[in-house]
Scaffold this motif. Structure first.
Motif: not given
Length: 326
Positions: A255-265
């Protein structure tokens, strides 16, 4: 037919001949016969049969008949039906209560919600749970005060359902108390629900509670926090999510991996490239998708190498990512 003699007048006023043909079975002494007759009655979808279904739910002596009536009434938004289903939440038979709760949960109208709302403060916890569950997807604004009060309920199941109501309402006024629950509630499911509900708005005030939830002793709460931080959509969440890539549980890392993509971090680039070679294929797939969303061409070499991954789902994710970067 002692339990039916005072209700004959209900069918006396029905003009539908198909329903009249069922009358002998609807009034049969055998509860099994009555139950099947109710199913046949409901198949007509005729309002003329509605009063009989409501009556059977309220007064039939057989639990199997009352339960069937509760199940068959789920398609009706009629106020009298909703009230009868609410009353059935206190039926002495658990199966009837469960059937009534399920039927209430599929209602869609605000008028139905207004009938249900007073039951959210009923003395019995199971009734409060069912009421809040039924109110959740109705998005009835008037339910917010009762739901906020429900967050203090002694019963964890009630608190969890109250959180759900506020989450669906996107009630900003509840953010502070939801943040407190996410950090301090004794029940794991309540903390998880409250953590998820904090994603109702892109508000920096929820970040401390979500960062704290990423350190929760229960991995399910950490997983929810990692997901919710992506939904909140604030770059400030990036460092905490990068740290979560080393969580002991792969579900949290995913989930952390996916969220980092969504944030474009973008500072997560190196960590995501490293995840692209993880032994768990689901993590490799999410890493590839997130690298595509990051949009940094520094991931191209790693993605090209991953085109030979042994998992077809990973290879598909890599193709998607490369298309985004080229």
């Amino acid at each position: 037919m002692t339990e039916l003699t005072d209700t004959h007048h209900i069918l006396d006023d029905v003009d539908n001949p198909d329903i009249q043909d069922l009358r002998s079975r609807l009034e049969d002494l055998d509860p099994g016969v009555r139950r099947i007759a109710l199913i046949d009655l409901a198949d007509f979808e005729d309002p003329d049969g509605l009063a009989w279904l409501v009556n059977r739910l309220r007064v039939d002596t057989a639990a199997e008949v009352r339960g069937e009536a509760a199940r068959l009434l789920e398609a009706w938004e009629d106020i009298e039906v909703v009230q009868a289903l609410c009353e059935a939440l206190t039926d002495p038979e658990p199966s009837v209560r469960a059937a009534a709760a399920q039927s209430l949960s599929v209602l869609k109208s605000e008028d139905a919600g207004r009938v249900i709302l007073p039951w959210a403060t009923h003395a019995e916890a199971d009734v409060r749970v069912a009421a809040f569950r039924a109110l959740r997807e109705l998005r009835l604004g008037e339910a917010a005060p009762a739901a906020i009060q429900g967050l203090q309920d002694a019963d964890a199941s009630v608190r969890r359902e109250a959180v759900g109501v506020l989450g669906w309402l996107k009630n900003i006024d509840a953010l502070q108390v939801l943040a407190q629950l996410a950090s301090t509630d004794a029940d794991t499911d309540v903390r998880r629900a409250a953590t998820g509900a904090l994603g109702l708005a892109s508000d920096e005030r929820v970040l401390p509670a979500l960062r704290q939830a990423l350190l929760d002793q229960a991995w399910q709460v950490r997983e929810e926090a990692a997901t919710t931080l992506g939904k909140v959509g604030r770059q400030e969440a990036g460092p905490a999510l990068v740290a979560a890539l080393t969580d002991d549980y792969w579900q949290v890392r995913l989930r952390a991996t996916r969220s980092l993509g969504r944030l474009r971090y973008l500072p997560a680039l190196a960590a995501l490239i490293e995840t692209l070679s993880h032994s768990i294929s689901n993590l490799r797939k999410e890493a590839a998708l997130s690298l595509g969303e990051l949009g940094d061409k520094g991931a191209l070499a790693a993605l090209h190498a991953a085109q030979e991954d042994g998992d077809p789902e990973v290879r598909k994710a890599v193709r998607i990512a490369l298309a985004q970067l080229q």
